[in-house]
Scaffold this motif. Structure first.
Motif, PDB file in Angstrom:
ATOM      1  N   UNK A 143       0.732  -1.316  -0.064  1.00 26.39           N
ATOM      2  CA  UNK A 143      -0.100  -0.056  -0.085  1.00 26.39           C
ATOM      3  C   UNK A 143       0.817   1.196  -0.010  1.00 26.39           C
ATOM      4  N   UNK A 144       2.159   1.163   0.390  1.00 26.32           N
ATOM      5  CA  UNK A 144       2.928   2.359   0.949  1.00 26.32           C
ATOM      6  C   UNK A 144       4.314   1.933   0.461  1.00 26.32           C
ATOM      7  N   UNK A 145       5.150   3.091   0.376  1.00 25.79           N
ATOM      8  CA  UNK A 145       6.373   2.898   0.479  1.00 25.79           C
ATOM      9  C   UNK A 145       7.241   4.128   0.745  1.00 25.79           C
ATOM     10  N   UNK A 146       8.534   4.000   0.804  1.00 27.63           N
ATOM     11  CA  UNK A 146       9.350   5.236   1.165  1.00 27.63           C
ATOM     12  C   UNK A 146      10.176   5.658   0.118  1.00 27.63           C
ATOM     13  N   UNK A 147      10.085   7.121  -0.049  1.00 30.65           N
ATOM     14  CA  UNK A 147      10.922   7.518  -1.014  1.00 30.65           C
ATOM     15  C   UNK A 147      12.316   8.015  -0.460  1.00 30.65           C
ATOM     16  N   UNK A 148      13.392   7.292  -0.866  1.00 34.83           N
ATOM     17  CA  UNK A 148      14.705   7.460   0.182  1.00 34.83           C
ATOM     18  C   UNK A 148      15.457   8.781  -0.341  1.00 34.83           C
ATOM     19  N   UNK A 149      15.062   9.697  -1.504  1.00 32.90           N
ATOM     20  CA  UNK A 149      15.331  10.843  -1.721  1.00 32.90           C
ATOM     21  C   UNK A 149      14.925  11.950  -0.780  1.00 32.90           C
ATOM     22  N   UNK A 150      13.695  11.763  -0.367  1.00 34.75           N
ATOM     23  CA  UNK A 150      13.132  12.895   0.302  1.00 34.75           C
ATOM     24  C   UNK A 150      12.571  12.558   1.679  1.00 34.75           C
ATOM     25  N   UNK A 151      12.588  11.034   1.925  1.00 39.39           N
ATOM     26  CA  UNK A 151      12.151  10.544   3.297  1.00 39.39           C
ATOM     27  C   UNK A 151      10.615  10.611   3.501  1.00 39.39           C
ATOM     28  N   UNK A 152       9.941  10.677   2.322  1.00 40.56           N
ATOM     29  CA  UNK A 152       8.311  10.754   2.394  1.00 40.56           C
ATOM     30  C   UNK A 152       7.777   9.294   2.373  1.00 40.56           C
ATOM     31  N   UNK A 153       6.915   8.951   3.277  1.00 41.31           N
ATOM     32  CA  UNK A 153       6.085   7.679   2.977  1.00 41.31           C
ATOM     33  C   UNK A 153       5.042   8.261   1.999  1.00 41.31           C
ATOM     34  N   UNK A 154       4.891   7.407   1.122  1.00 37.67           N
ATOM     35  CA  UNK A 154       3.969   7.626   0.259  1.00 37.67           C
ATOM     36  C   UNK A 154       2.955   6.428  -0.191  1.00 37.67           C
ATOM     37  N   UNK A 155       1.751   6.657  -1.025  1.00 40.33           N
ATOM     38  CA  UNK A 155       0.887   5.785  -1.313  1.00 40.33           C
ATOM     39  C   UNK A 155       1.330   5.170  -2.604  1.00 40.33           C
ATOM     40  N   UNK A 156       1.147   3.442  -2.464  1.00 43.42           N
ATOM     41  CA  UNK A 156       1.509   3.119  -3.792  1.00 43.42           C
ATOM     42  C   UNK A 156       0.255   2.473  -4.594  1.00 43.42           C
ATOM     43  N   UNK A 157      -0.582   1.893  -3.490  1.00 39.97           N
ATOM     44  CA  UNK A 157      -1.858   1.214  -4.214  1.00 39.97           C
ATOM     45  C   UNK A 157      -3.046   1.832  -3.414  1.00 39.97           C
ATOM     46  N   UNK A 158      -3.999   1.665  -3.891  1.00 37.88           N
ATOM     47  CA  UNK A 158      -5.393   2.280  -3.512  1.00 37.88           C
ATOM     48  C   UNK A 158      -5.736   1.684  -2.236  1.00 37.88           C
ATOM     49  N   UNK A 159      -6.186   2.449  -1.238  1.00 39.78           N
ATOM     50  CA  UNK A 159      -6.501   1.598   0.161  1.00 39.78           C
ATOM     51  C   UNK A 159      -8.238   1.826   0.278  1.00 39.78           C
ATOM     52  N   UNK A 160      -8.885   0.901   0.342  1.00 43.62           N
ATOM     53  CA  UNK A 160     -10.179   0.852   0.209  1.00 43.62           C
ATOM     54  C   UNK A 160     -10.587   0.392   1.982  1.00 43.62           C
TER      55      UNK A 160
END
Length: 802
Positions: free
Chosen positions: A73-90
């Protein structure tokens, strides 16, 4: 009524900002997010919230693992340190009607290994409209129905929860019915009696509204047909039915039997059963018998997918009167899931010098079962220097328990076993391969403590002497051995001018040709060094022994071959057989049997008169001297060593048999130099002038000899004393091998300072030596005649040119 409906409208949530909760125990994070966020949407800056260095996220291989699902559902952007959404969470498909929906995420970092638990609270968004099971509800009501009678309507379903679920209903304005709503049911209430003759049927529009923002709604049309006389609806025995069902129950398993009765008779009393609203996920899981009300299993019951089921059951009589009951089915967990082992992080290669207690990997064990069935014990085989240390929840750290040594064990296959506490318990295992990285901790070790090399002298430069070998158990460049000679000197010269060593093979070569007579042995040191950082080394000594080769001919010291002059010995006529006349002295620079000398007379004037000792070199008479023997005797003596092949040298010995110098014929010049004729004349005149003196002296000597002893004393019954200048410094005094013996001592020397040969007779140290004190000076020409048949190339005697 309208005021009441408007009072339930309230704002739901505003997701403009996210809140972060920091847990002190493990440094965990908690984010609250709405469902249905778009891909690449930012949940939060996890690096900032955990105080992580943004620059190290990539090098530390930061990643997230989501517990309990294979979806990311999510992953980390190692360049910015943001936790981002990868898949739709229903939220509805993820957590259904649960009041709290949580997604657990593990943030894993390496070097050093670090684990953070991130909890995502998924908040409901009003993304689902209320929905009735059917678009049209058919109802048949008898015209005899009394005012106030109630008729049940299946309520609408909204997949959302809380305020986003169904909050109120609206019924289209009509003259006959009003709407009654409570927490459990929706009913039509007859406000005015029906008159079939005025209106046989009617359509009522029922609207269900949720409390979300924006508000969503759903509608259904209620078609009412006015009939005669069916005034009793079916009545369930229970308003709510509850049942317990083990997971994995096979199809056709009976869950529960619902029952409703109708007071009417005949067709009006026949009750049939139907499911009310059932979710799309559960529609194929259960079935209900329309006649008996028995609910059976038709699909797969999996506690891990759904732990409970809730559904509405409808009872309808023959003329369309209905009633509803709720059925709640709780699924009991069965230990049907074995633990699953995940390797969240593992060091590729472990340096062998890591200290005990070093963390080399993170293991996560999950069991989808619940309670005791989901409690897992994790263990590791005991024959490896590793152990599992429990960490957060179901995480374990794989740490070392002892010192690693790649030279003993370079790889480990570690089997990790996980067993739950169910009955019967289920277990699983996983094999982890760990490689031990080499450290340069072993110096090269020579196969022998010291080496010896043997080489014969006169070897060719570049010839191989020996080979040294060192082993290094380290790996690759740490185990690559390079050989070299340690600096040093041999006889004042650098060791590199004597030997060289092949740096790769350890083969030692001779740089020069060795001479045994100059150098018999020497020692060098060879260093073996590896290519590690820093390099390690060890040394070994190599002793080189040079063996002798018969490359030196015997050297005759006496008679000394120092020119063309003839060295002459005087032999008394009265000498008996066995008397010592002279001695040939020779040495050999070689050693051992190569220096064993033997003496032989190869040619003589009278072969039967003289003999020579094979090992001593002493020249003796074989018989008594007779008058018929020639006065001038010439001996050619060969000296041979015992080498293979044998080397030799020759010399000439000139003997005069005479008791009186007056008897000696006139000497002639041996050098055949015409310039010496004048000097020879002077010598003859001098000899004639003193002949009388010598004759008288000899008579006296002869008389004394016969008076004192019947047996004459032999001349030179001793050894010739050779000055030390004749002996090379490397000659050994070996008895019986032709070298000098200390028992021979002479005070007789031959003059070398004139063109003639001088003979001086002195008292010998041996009693058997004939005493004489006479000096004979003659020209070498007197000896020419007897020696004309000799080889003119042989150098004998001592020559002094004036």
């Amino acid at each position: 009524m309208g005021d009441k409906r408007s009072s339930v409208l309230r704002p739901i949530f505003c997701f403009v900002s996210l809140f972060v909760m920091l847990h002190l125990v493990y440094g965990d994070l908690s984010y609250s997010i709405p469902e249905e966020m778009k891909r690449e949407s930012v949940i939060g800056n996890i690096a900032k919230d955990l105080s992580l260095d943004l620059r190290t996220l990539s090098s530390r291989k930061a990643r997230v693992n989501i517990e309990g699902t294979r979806k990311r559902y999510c992953d980390i952007n190692v360049n910015t340190g943001d936790l981002i959404i990868l898949e739709r969470i229903d939220r509805e498909s993820l957590c259904s009607k649960k009041p709290s929906c949580v997604v657990k995420v593990d943030l894993v970092l390496e070097n050093p290994l670090e684990l953070h638990r991130v909890t995502l609270h998924v908040q409901d968004v009003n993304d689902n409209s209320p929905k009735f099971r059917e678009n049209l509800i058919e109802m048949e009501i008898w015209e005899s129905a009394e005012k106030g009678n109630r008729f049940s309507i299946e309520e609408a379903h909204d997949a959302d929860i809380g305020q986003n679920a169904v909050q109120r209903y609206n019924l289209q304005q009509n003259d006959n019915f009003i709407l009654a709503v409570d927490s459990n049911k929706v009913e039509l209430v007859l406000k005015n009696k029906l008159d079939r003759e005025k209106q046989k049927e009617m359509n009522l529009l029922l609207t269900a509204l949720d409390g979300g923002s924006p508000q969503r709604s759903g509608t259904v049309v209620i078609h009412v047909t006015v009939l005669d006389a069916n005034d009793n609806a079916p009545v369930f025995s229970q308003a709510v039915y509850k049942a317990s069902l083990p997971e994995n129950s096979p199809p056709d398993t009976t869950v529960i039997n619902v029952s409703a009765t109708d007071a009417d008779e005949g067709v009006n009393g026949d009750v049939t059963y139907y499911f009310g609203h059932v979710s799309d996920e559960d529609v194929n899981v259960f079935s209900i018998d329309a006649k008996t009300g028995v609910i059976k299993v038709t699909g797969v019951i999996d506690f891990e997918d759904s732990s409970s089921f809730e559904m509405r059951v409808q009872a309808k009589d023959g003329l369309g009167l209905t009633s509803y009951a709720k059925v709640i089915i709780d699924v009991t967990d069965i230990n049907d899931n074995a633990p699953v082992i995940y390797l969240n992080s593992l060091s590729n290669a472990i340096p062998e010098n890591v200290s005990p207690g070093t963390e080399v990997g993170i293991i996560n064990v999950q069991d989808r079962d619940s309670e005791n069935n989901g409690q897992v014990r994790c263990s590791i085989q005991q024959n490896a220097p590793f152990k599992l240390v429990p960490s957060i929840k179901n995480y374990y750290s794989l740490v070392t328990t002892g010192q690693l040594d790649r030279e003993l064990v370079s790889d480990y296959n570690i089997t990790i076993s996980a067993t739950d506490e169910g009955s019967p318990p289920l277990s699983s295992s996983k094999t982890v391969h760990l490689s031990v990285a080499d450290i340069n901790d072993n110096p090269p070790v020579f196969e022998e403590q010291s080496y010896s090399a043997y080489v014969t002298e006169n070897n060719k430069p570049g010839s191989t002497l020996c080979s040294v070998t060192a082993r290094d158990p380290d790996w690759r460049q740490n185990g690559t051995v390079i050989y070299s000679l340690l600096p040093g000197e041999v006889n004042g010269a650098p060791v590199s001018s004597y030997l060289s060593v092949n740096g790769d093979t350890g083969v030692i070569h001779a740089v020069r040709s060795f001479d045994y007579e100059q150098l018999r042995s020497f020692k060098v040191h060879v260093m073996a060094r590896d290519n590690g950082s820093p390099p390690l080394s060890s040394n070994v000594s190599v002793s080189v022994f040079i063996s002798d080769v018969n490359d030196n001919s015997p050297q005759i010291l006496y008679p000394a071959p120092q020119g063309n002059s003839l060295m002459t010995e005087l032999v008394p006529k009265a000498a008996h057989g066995g008397s010592l006349v002279s001695k040939v002295i020779a040495v050999d620079a070689d050693s051992g049997q190569n220096a064993w000398l033997s003496y032989h007379i190869v040619k003589s004037t009278d072969p039967g008169l003289f003999t020579i000792g094979v090992h001593s070199g002493e020249i003796r008479t074989q018989r008594d001297i007779s008058e018929s023997d020639s006065m001038k005797q010439n001996l050619i003596v060969a000296v041979k060593d015992n080498g293979q092949p044998s080397l030799s040298a020759t010399c000439s010995m000139y003997l005069l048999i005479s008791d009186n110098l007056a008897e000696v014929p006139e000497l002639k010049d041996i050098s055949y130099d015409e310039k010496n004729s004048k000097l020879t004349s002077y010598l003859i005149i001098a000899l004639v002038s003193v002949s009388t003196f010598f004759l008288t002296f000899i008579i006296i000597i002869v008389g004394v000899r016969f008076c004192r002893r019947r047996k004459p004393r032999l001349l030179f019954d001793g050894a010739v004393a050779i000055p030390s200048a004749y002996l090379p410094p490397n000659y050994a005094d070996v008895d019986g091998t032709g070298t000098l013996r200390s028992t021979y001592n002479y005070d007789t020397y031959l003059t070398t300072g004139s063109r003639t040969s001088d003979f001086k007779f002195v008292t010998s140290y041996n009693d058997n030596t004939l005493p004489a004190d006479q000096t004979l000076r003659k020209s070498p020409s007197d000896f020419v005649d007897p020696f004309e048949d000799l080889d003119p190339s042989v150098e004998v005697g001592t020559v002094r040119n004036t």
